[in-house]
Write a protein that holds these residues in place. Structure first.
Motif, PDB file in Angstrom:
ATOM      1  N   LEU A  56       0.811  -1.216   0.000  1.00  0.00           N
ATOM      2  CA  LEU A  56       0.000   0.000   0.000  1.00  0.00           C
ATOM      3  C   LEU A  56       0.845   1.267   0.000  1.00  0.00           C
ATOM      4  O   LEU A  56       0.342   2.324  -0.371  1.00  0.00           O
ATOM      5  CB  LEU A  56      -0.942  -0.007   1.205  1.00  0.00           C
ATOM      6  N   LYS A  57       2.107   1.187   0.384  1.00  0.00           N
ATOM      7  CA  LYS A  57       2.960   2.374   0.343  1.00  0.00           C
ATOM      8  C   LYS A  57       3.122   2.869  -1.088  1.00  0.00           C
ATOM      9  O   LYS A  57       3.369   4.062  -1.317  1.00  0.00           O
ATOM     10  CB  LYS A  57       4.332   2.081   0.954  1.00  0.00           C
ATOM     11  N   CYS A  58       2.974   1.966  -2.051  1.00  0.00           N
ATOM     12  CA  CYS A  58       3.123   2.305  -3.463  1.00  0.00           C
ATOM     13  C   CYS A  58       1.802   2.705  -4.095  1.00  0.00           C
ATOM     14  O   CYS A  58       1.737   3.686  -4.850  1.00  0.00           O
ATOM     15  CB  CYS A  58       3.711   1.108  -4.207  1.00  0.00           C
ATOM     16  N   PHE A  59       0.761   1.959  -3.781  1.00  0.00           N
ATOM     17  CA  PHE A  59      -0.525   2.170  -4.442  1.00  0.00           C
ATOM     18  C   PHE A  59      -1.635   1.803  -3.472  1.00  0.00           C
ATOM     19  O   PHE A  59      -1.683   0.674  -2.991  1.00  0.00           O
ATOM     20  CB  PHE A  59      -0.611   1.303  -5.700  1.00  0.00           C
ATOM     21  N   ALA A  60      -2.513   2.733  -3.183  1.00  0.00           N
ATOM     22  CA  ALA A  60      -3.570   2.489  -2.202  1.00  0.00           C
ATOM     23  C   ALA A  60      -4.916   3.028  -2.664  1.00  0.00           C
ATOM     24  O   ALA A  60      -5.770   3.360  -1.844  1.00  0.00           O
ATOM     25  CB  ALA A  60      -3.175   3.111  -0.856  1.00  0.00           C
ATOM     26  N   SER A 107       1.573  -3.209   4.793  1.00  0.00           N
ATOM     27  CA  SER A 107       1.453  -1.794   5.136  1.00  0.00           C
ATOM     28  C   SER A 107       2.713  -1.266   5.803  1.00  0.00           C
ATOM     29  O   SER A 107       3.609  -2.024   6.172  1.00  0.00           O
ATOM     30  CB  SER A 107       0.259  -1.596   6.080  1.00  0.00           C
ATOM     31  N   SER A 108       2.746   0.048   5.950  1.00  0.00           N
ATOM     32  CA  SER A 108       3.879   0.711   6.602  1.00  0.00           C
ATOM     33  C   SER A 108       3.438   1.640   7.720  1.00  0.00           C
ATOM     34  O   SER A 108       4.241   2.416   8.231  1.00  0.00           O
ATOM     35  CB  SER A 108       4.681   1.509   5.569  1.00  0.00           C
ATOM     36  N   SER A 109       2.165   1.601   8.086  1.00  0.00           N
ATOM     37  CA  SER A 109       1.652   2.515   9.107  1.00  0.00           C
ATOM     38  C   SER A 109       0.305   2.022   9.611  1.00  0.00           C
ATOM     39  O   SER A 109      -0.306   1.123   9.007  1.00  0.00           O
ATOM     40  CB  SER A 109       1.478   3.923   8.527  1.00  0.00           C
ATOM     41  N   LEU A 110      -0.176   2.651  10.664  1.00  0.00           N
ATOM     42  CA  LEU A 110      -1.508   2.343  11.179  1.00  0.00           C
ATOM     43  C   LEU A 110      -2.578   2.629  10.127  1.00  0.00           C
ATOM     44  O   LEU A 110      -3.483   1.818   9.902  1.00  0.00           O
ATOM     45  CB  LEU A 110      -1.775   3.155  12.447  1.00  0.00           C
ATOM     46  N   ASN A 111      -2.493   3.777   9.469  1.00  0.00           N
ATOM     47  CA  ASN A 111      -3.514   4.115   8.475  1.00  0.00           C
ATOM     48  C   ASN A 111      -3.555   3.102   7.340  1.00  0.00           C
ATOM     49  O   ASN A 111      -4.629   2.719   6.871  1.00  0.00           O
ATOM     50  CB  ASN A 111      -3.270   5.517   7.912  1.00  0.00           C
ATOM     51  N   GLY A 128      -6.032  -1.454   4.441  1.00  0.00           N
ATOM     52  CA  GLY A 128      -5.943  -2.785   3.873  1.00  0.00           C
ATOM     53  C   GLY A 128      -6.971  -3.733   4.466  1.00  0.00           C
ATOM     54  O   GLY A 128      -7.631  -4.497   3.744  1.00  0.00           O
ATOM     55  N   HIS A 129      -7.121  -3.670   5.770  1.00  0.00           N
ATOM     56  CA  HIS A 129      -8.071  -4.546   6.458  1.00  0.00           C
ATOM     57  C   HIS A 129      -9.511  -4.235   6.068  1.00  0.00           C
ATOM     58  O   HIS A 129     -10.296  -5.141   5.766  1.00  0.00           O
ATOM     59  CB  HIS A 129      -7.885  -4.392   7.968  1.00  0.00           C
ATOM     60  N   GLU A 130      -9.853  -2.938   6.046  1.00  0.00           N
ATOM     61  CA  GLU A 130     -11.238  -2.547   5.825  1.00  0.00           C
ATOM     62  C   GLU A 130     -11.632  -2.523   4.355  1.00  0.00           C
ATOM     63  O   GLU A 130     -12.777  -2.839   4.016  1.00  0.00           O
ATOM     64  CB  GLU A 130     -11.487  -1.171   6.446  1.00  0.00           C
ATOM     65  N   ARG A 131     -10.704  -2.159   3.471  1.00  0.00           N
ATOM     66  CA  ARG A 131     -11.066  -1.973   2.065  1.00  0.00           C
ATOM     67  C   ARG A 131     -10.653  -3.138   1.160  1.00  0.00           C
ATOM     68  O   ARG A 131     -11.297  -3.381   0.139  1.00  0.00           O
ATOM     69  CB  ARG A 131     -10.437  -0.680   1.534  1.00  0.00           C
ATOM     70  N   PHE A 132      -9.577  -3.825   1.497  1.00  0.00           N
ATOM     71  CA  PHE A 132      -9.110  -4.946   0.666  1.00  0.00           C
ATOM     72  C   PHE A 132      -9.530  -6.281   1.264  1.00  0.00           C
ATOM     73  O   PHE A 132     -10.015  -7.167   0.573  1.00  0.00           O
ATOM     74  CB  PHE A 132      -7.587  -4.897   0.503  1.00  0.00           C
ATOM     75  N   GLY A 133      -9.300  -6.427   2.561  1.00  0.00           N
ATOM     76  CA  GLY A 133      -9.624  -7.682   3.222  1.00  0.00           C
ATOM     77  C   GLY A 133      -8.577  -8.744   2.957  1.00  0.00           C
ATOM     78  O   GLY A 133      -7.432  -8.455   2.631  1.00  0.00           O
ATOM     79  N   LYS A 134      -8.993 -10.017   3.124  1.00  0.00           N
ATOM     80  CA  LYS A 134      -8.087 -11.151   2.982  1.00  0.00           C
ATOM     81  C   LYS A 134      -6.947 -11.024   3.997  1.00  0.00           C
ATOM     82  O   LYS A 134      -7.162 -10.554   5.116  1.00  0.00           O
ATOM     83  CB  LYS A 134      -7.602 -11.280   1.542  1.00  0.00           C
ATOM     84  N   GLU A 135      -5.725 -11.375   3.636  1.00  0.00           N
ATOM     85  CA  GLU A 135      -4.630 -11.374   4.611  1.00  0.00           C
ATOM     86  C   GLU A 135      -4.036  -9.974   4.747  1.00  0.00           C
ATOM     87  O   GLU A 135      -3.784  -9.293   3.747  1.00  0.00           O
ATOM     88  CB  GLU A 135      -3.552 -12.363   4.184  1.00  0.00           C
ATOM     89  N   THR A 136      -3.811  -9.536   5.982  1.00  0.00           N
ATOM     90  CA  THR A 136      -3.342  -8.180   6.235  1.00  0.00           C
ATOM     91  C   THR A 136      -2.075  -8.219   7.080  1.00  0.00           C
ATOM     92  O   THR A 136      -2.104  -8.659   8.235  1.00  0.00           O
ATOM     93  CB  THR A 136      -4.416  -7.348   6.966  1.00  0.00           C
ATOM     94  N   HIS A 137      -0.967  -7.767   6.495  1.00  0.00           N
ATOM     95  CA  HIS A 137       0.303  -7.699   7.217  1.00  0.00           C
ATOM     96  C   HIS A 137       0.558  -6.260   7.668  1.00  0.00           C
ATOM     97  O   HIS A 137       0.326  -5.316   6.906  1.00  0.00           O
ATOM     98  CB  HIS A 137       1.464  -8.150   6.334  1.00  0.00           C
ATOM     99  N   ALA A 138       1.047  -6.125   8.879  1.00  0.00           N
ATOM    100  CA  ALA A 138       1.405  -4.818   9.421  1.00  0.00           C
ATOM    101  C   ALA A 138       2.915  -4.746   9.595  1.00  0.00           C
ATOM    102  O   ALA A 138       3.533  -5.658  10.137  1.00  0.00           O
ATOM    103  CB  ALA A 138       0.720  -4.594  10.763  1.00  0.00           C
ATOM    104  N   TYR A 139       3.489  -3.663   9.117  1.00  0.00           N
ATOM    105  CA  TYR A 139       4.910  -3.381   9.341  1.00  0.00           C
ATOM    106  C   TYR A 139       5.055  -1.884   9.543  1.00  0.00           C
ATOM    107  O   TYR A 139       4.298  -1.091   8.964  1.00  0.00           O
ATOM    108  CB  TYR A 139       5.773  -3.821   8.154  1.00  0.00           C
TER     109      TYR A 139
END
Length: 366
Positions: free
Chosen positions: A37-41, A58-62, A67-78
């Motif tokens: 998502l840092k590249c394209f969101a 992802s690279s942040s809380l936002n 990703g969780h709310e709009r894309f779904g499926k597997e969500t990685h946080a970094y």
């Protein structure tokens, strides 16, 4: 459709070309693909991309929330560093959380005990030719590199993220670097359940040896018994989008200049950061112009391009390959009009999904 420029135009038929290659790689290799998502969101096409990808990273809380709310499926946080006030919300949106350092793992491991935890490793090598973007640059803060320091925390993590590719379209270079990673981190990899090899691998590019890449990923996964993840950003959306602009003025100051209703500083910031030219196609003809942005920045220049006909005020210019690191970085410098976002559907119809107004500009300030 009559939409006032400037606007970003996402073409689903071109996006589909990338998505089918992503899906093919997943099928051949067993690797999972997460949109970076840092590249394209731009979430208006997430429903389309979701059919070809496994989730988001992802690279942040936002970003993790999006990703969780709009894309779904597997969500990685970094994140390079989580703050105390945000860690609980990050965890609530994530399936996996990847800590950048042992210090962050020590601080927040207990609060992330309910989800899968991992750690970023830095192999000390990368494909980046830009020091600014090189995760392996001297004194890098991006990940842990000492195997002896990581081994004692293996009981609190189950996998790793290693991001050391940057616009790497060279499979042989990827292969060599992965070999170095294996040599350096083998004791850790053998104890892992999953490994993300990050993004920056241009495997959707023309003539990229997708089958060889898939075989290498499958071999790596088998050698260490891990689930491999990739985090394609540019590879997911390359050549899918244009920035549509209109010529506002023509000047001759030793060169023919064309000023358009857009700005590289405001709308394609990476061109400025990395001192790159925009892309136009076709870039042929007898009439050469320097295409310039409308901000007050003297170096607000898209580049010099050739045209078949002399340009006139009111002519349209389509800036190519305008999806990656553009809409996520657009800003209100000079108060220049923010480009709208439009989508060309597979049937050719174009719909506008977002327009920006003075109210957006005003509320972005204070």
């Amino acid at each position: 459709m009559s939409l006032t420029t400037p606007y970003y135009l996402i073409d689903k038929s071109k996006l589909l070309i990338n998505m089918e290659k992503v899906a093919r790689l997943r099928e051949l290799s067993g690797a999972r693909a997460l949109l970076a998502l840092k590249c394209f969101a731009t979430w208006s096409v997430f429903d389309f991309m979701r059919e070809y990808m496994d989730g988001t990273t992802s690279s942040s809380l936002n970003e993790v929330r999006l990703g969780h709310e709009r894309f779904g499926k597997e969500t990685h946080a970094y994140s390079v560093a989580y703050a105390d006030y945000e860690i609980d919300e990050v965890v609530s949106h994530a399936d996996k959380i990847i800590f950048n350092s042992i210090g962050q793992l020590d601080r927040f491991a207990d609060r992330a005990a309910g989800i899968v935890r991992g750690l970023r490793l830095n192999p000390g090598i990368s494909s980046s030719s830009f020091d600014l973007a090189d995760p392996a640059r001297p004194f890098s803060r991006l990940g842990e590199w000492d195997v002896k320091k990581v081994e004692p925390v293996m009981d609190r993590i189950s996998g790793f993220m290693i991001h050391n590719n940057c616009e790497n379209g060279d499979f042989d270079l990827f292969d060599r670097m992965l070999g170095t990673i294996e040599e350096k981190f083998a004791p850790l990899l053998k104890r892992a359940e999953w490994v993300s090899l990050g993004g920056g691998i241009h495997f959707t590019g023309e003539n990229y040896p997708l089958e060889k890449f898939a075989e290498r990923l499958k071999r790596f996964a088998g050698e260490y018994g891990v689930q491999v993840y990739l985090e394609p950003g540019e590879a997911s959306i390359t050549k899918s989008t244009t920035l549509e602009t209109t010529v506002l003025d023509l000047l001759d100051n030793g060169k023919h200049l064309a000023v358009v209703d857009s700005s590289i500083e405001a709308h394609m910031l990476d061109l400025l950061i990395y001192r790159e030219n925009a892309k136009l196609s076709p870039n042929t003809g007898q009439h050469r112009y320097m295409v310039c942005g409308k901000s007050c920045l003297a170096g607000d220049i898209f580049g010099e391009f050739d045209f078949e006909k002399e340009l006139k005020v009111g002519d349209r210019i389509s800036i190519q390959d305008a999806a990656g690191y553009t809409m996520v970085k657009k800003n209100w410098f000079n108060g220049v009009k923010m480009p709208a976002i439009a989508i060309r559907e597979l049937d050719g119809n174009i719909r506008t999904v977002r327009e920006f107004s003075y109210a957006d500009y005003e509320t972005s300030l204070s």
